[in-house]
Design a protein around this motif. Sequence first.
Motif, PDB file in Angstrom:
ATOM      1  N   ASN A 229       0.809  -1.222   0.000  1.00 13.41           N
ATOM      2  CA  ASN A 229       0.000   0.000   0.000  1.00 13.41           C
ATOM      3  C   ASN A 229       0.838   1.266   0.000  1.00 13.41           C
ATOM      4  O   ASN A 229       0.391   2.308  -0.462  1.00 13.41           O
ATOM      5  CB  ASN A 229      -0.933   0.014   1.222  1.00 13.41           C
ATOM      6  N   THR A 230       2.051   1.185   0.565  1.00 11.26           N
ATOM      7  CA  THR A 230       2.901   2.381   0.688  1.00 11.26           C
ATOM      8  C   THR A 230       4.291   2.069   0.135  1.00 11.26           C
ATOM      9  O   THR A 230       4.640   0.909  -0.075  1.00 11.26           O
ATOM     10  CB  THR A 230       3.072   2.786   2.159  1.00 11.26           C
ATOM     11  N   ARG A 231       5.096   3.120  -0.065  1.00 15.38           N
ATOM     12  CA  ARG A 231       6.470   2.916  -0.544  1.00 15.38           C
ATOM     13  C   ARG A 231       7.302   2.163   0.494  1.00 15.38           C
ATOM     14  O   ARG A 231       8.221   1.431   0.146  1.00 15.38           O
ATOM     15  CB  ARG A 231       7.142   4.252  -0.819  1.00 15.38           C
ATOM     16  N   ALA A 232       6.958   2.362   1.761  1.00 15.27           N
ATOM     17  CA  ALA A 232       7.708   1.647   2.800  1.00 15.27           C
ATOM     18  C   ALA A 232       7.435   0.152   2.678  1.00 15.27           C
ATOM     19  O   ALA A 232       8.353  -0.669   2.780  1.00 15.27           O
ATOM     20  CB  ALA A 232       7.311   2.168   4.177  1.00 15.27           C
ATOM     21  N   GLU A 233       6.170  -0.208   2.429  1.00 20.43           N
ATOM     22  CA  GLU A 233       5.846  -1.627   2.235  1.00 20.43           C
ATOM     23  C   GLU A 233       6.488  -2.149   0.959  1.00 20.43           C
ATOM     24  O   GLU A 233       6.931  -3.301   0.902  1.00 20.43           O
ATOM     25  CB  GLU A 233       4.321  -1.821   2.187  1.00 20.43           C
ATOM     26  N   LEU A 234       6.559  -1.289  -0.052  1.00 19.37           N
ATOM     27  CA  LEU A 234       7.210  -1.692  -1.311  1.00 19.37           C
ATOM     28  C   LEU A 234       8.669  -2.076  -1.053  1.00 19.37           C
ATOM     29  O   LEU A 234       9.165  -3.078  -1.582  1.00 19.37           O
ATOM     30  CB  LEU A 234       7.129  -0.545  -2.328  1.00 19.37           C
ATOM     31  N   ALA A 235       9.334  -1.307  -0.205  1.00 22.04           N
ATOM     32  CA  ALA A 235      10.744  -1.598   0.098  1.00 22.04           C
ATOM     33  C   ALA A 235      10.874  -2.910   0.864  1.00 22.04           C
ATOM     34  O   ALA A 235      11.816  -3.678   0.640  1.00 22.04           O
ATOM     35  CB  ALA A 235      11.356  -0.442   0.893  1.00 22.04           C
ATOM     36  N   VAL A 236       9.936  -3.189   1.758  1.00 20.94           N
ATOM     37  CA  VAL A 236       9.976  -4.454   2.501  1.00 20.94           C
ATOM     38  C   VAL A 236       9.760  -5.624   1.539  1.00 20.94           C
ATOM     39  O   VAL A 236      10.465  -6.639   1.587  1.00 20.94           O
ATOM     40  CB  VAL A 236       8.904  -4.467   3.617  1.00 20.94           C
ATOM     41  N   ILE A 237       8.812  -5.454   0.631  1.00 21.47           N
ATOM     42  CA  ILE A 237       8.525  -6.502  -0.355  1.00 21.47           C
ATOM     43  C   ILE A 237       9.750  -6.733  -1.240  1.00 21.47           C
ATOM     44  O   ILE A 237      10.120  -7.869  -1.519  1.00 21.47           O
ATOM     45  CB  ILE A 237       7.273  -6.121  -1.183  1.00 21.47           C
ATOM     46  N   GLU A 238      10.390  -5.653  -1.653  1.00 24.65           N
ATOM     47  CA  GLU A 238      11.607  -5.778  -2.471  1.00 24.65           C
ATOM     48  C   GLU A 238      12.678  -6.567  -1.710  1.00 24.65           C
ATOM     49  O   GLU A 238      13.333  -7.453  -2.262  1.00 24.65           O
ATOM     50  CB  GLU A 238      12.132  -4.390  -2.849  1.00 24.65           C
TER      51      GLU A 238
END
Length: 455
Positions: A229-238
């Motif tokens: 949902n957020t860029r922070a979550e995107l970084a965790v997913i990456e």
Amino acid sequence: MARTCLAVVLAAGESTRMKSSMSKVLHPVGNRPMISHVMAALEGAGVDAVALVVGRDAQAVEDTARKHALPLSVYEQTQRLGTGHAVLAARQAIAEGYDDVLVVFGDTPLITGAPLTAAREGLAAGHDVVVIGFQAANPHGYGRLITENGALLAIREEKDASSDERAITYCNGGLMAVRGDKALDLLNRIGNGNAKGEYYLTDLVEIVVALGGSAIAVEAPEQELMGCNTRAELAVIERIWQERRRHDVMLSGVSMIAPETVFLSYDTQFEQDVVIEPHVVFGPGVSVAAGAVIHSFSHIEGATIGPKAEIGPYARLRPGAKLAAKSKVGNFCEVKKSEVGVGAKINHLSYIGDTFIGAGANIGAGTITCNYDGINKHITRIGDNAFVGSNSSLVAPVTIGASSLIASGSVITQDVPDNATAFARSRQENKPGHAEVVRARNAAFKAAKLKADEA
Ligand code: UD1
Ligand code: MG
């Protein structure tokens, strides 16, 4: 699996919390849009067709999904009235009569085929609805799975849950499988009498149970169901995606000294016995053959690296770089759209663009191919075993013959024949004893200046 399967992929969200000019499902993980990861997982689960529900950036999302082989139909959800409403946008596809209907979200790129297959097996075993659940480290925000003796009775959304229900950590991952012949009837029964006034897909569970049908949950690792949902979550997913991919790559016979510092792309390919030193970045389109060594701090994209080639430290390989066996591209060298022959060496501080380099050629330190005249790109050809002296500029289009020698510091603007030596610099003149003259002149100048300053 003999059963037919339609996957409805929900990708109509506004992506508000991403604060982005594009839909979140187009944001990349491992240099590939999230929606493409989901499509790949569907291929792995034996899905026959995909119904894509789009809203924001509809055309771009569709174009990205179409890059996959699965047959695709696209439906626009014009109003965002909830996940149940979104699935019904694909009513037409569901009505085609598949055995299994899978509902997946476009923003869960870590999903693999395994839980989707497990959900389909639940349908094959006779259940009407199979929900993919997970044990949440922090269940906040997720729908809670209300179970009894292995049966799933309901999914309660956070906002509608009692405090007892909120204590449940077994959560809805959001993905589910529904018996195809019942799907439309069940979906049509979903109402919006809840805290958010939305049509919740999750209500299917209570609906099917009330009708005497059966629902179960199958558990998957939390990491596979992580939504973005957020860029922070995107970084965790990456991060999770990279860890997973590095692990697979190492198990396939690649050594990484500090794997946590190596970044891979979804399509990076390695043969056995490749060694990757710390801090190497692989952009899309790279393949590395057996025994190649990638030294630290190299950045590689769109490149083919041959067997036992050696790259870096600090090398940059750009799209179209093709390195043959045992070739070397050393520190601070950039190679773009060029072929480097077997055993050829570009060891220091060079730019090689639009160039063909023959086998065994040696490209001296600081050699630059001047491939661009401001309008067009031109080609440089360097023959087998040619020796290009340091700090030479090769002004393309130009051909350097096989086994020729280029004198250091040359600016080569004309073709050089095979076996020739080319000098393209002004000749050196030595003046015997002249250093004394210069020193005397400098001393006199210095003295005059001192005197002037004192005055
Ligand atoms: C949903 C589930 C929740 C689950 C969670 C897992 C429902 C009601 N709740 O909640 O039980 O634990 O996912 O992450 O399903 N979408 C549309 N159109 C809509 C609404 C949503 O396309 O009208 C898409 C979104 O783009 C997204 C997905 O559906 O890809 C899920 O929607 P979202 O709002 O994130 O649902 P959650 O509140 O997270
Ligand atoms: Mg969500």
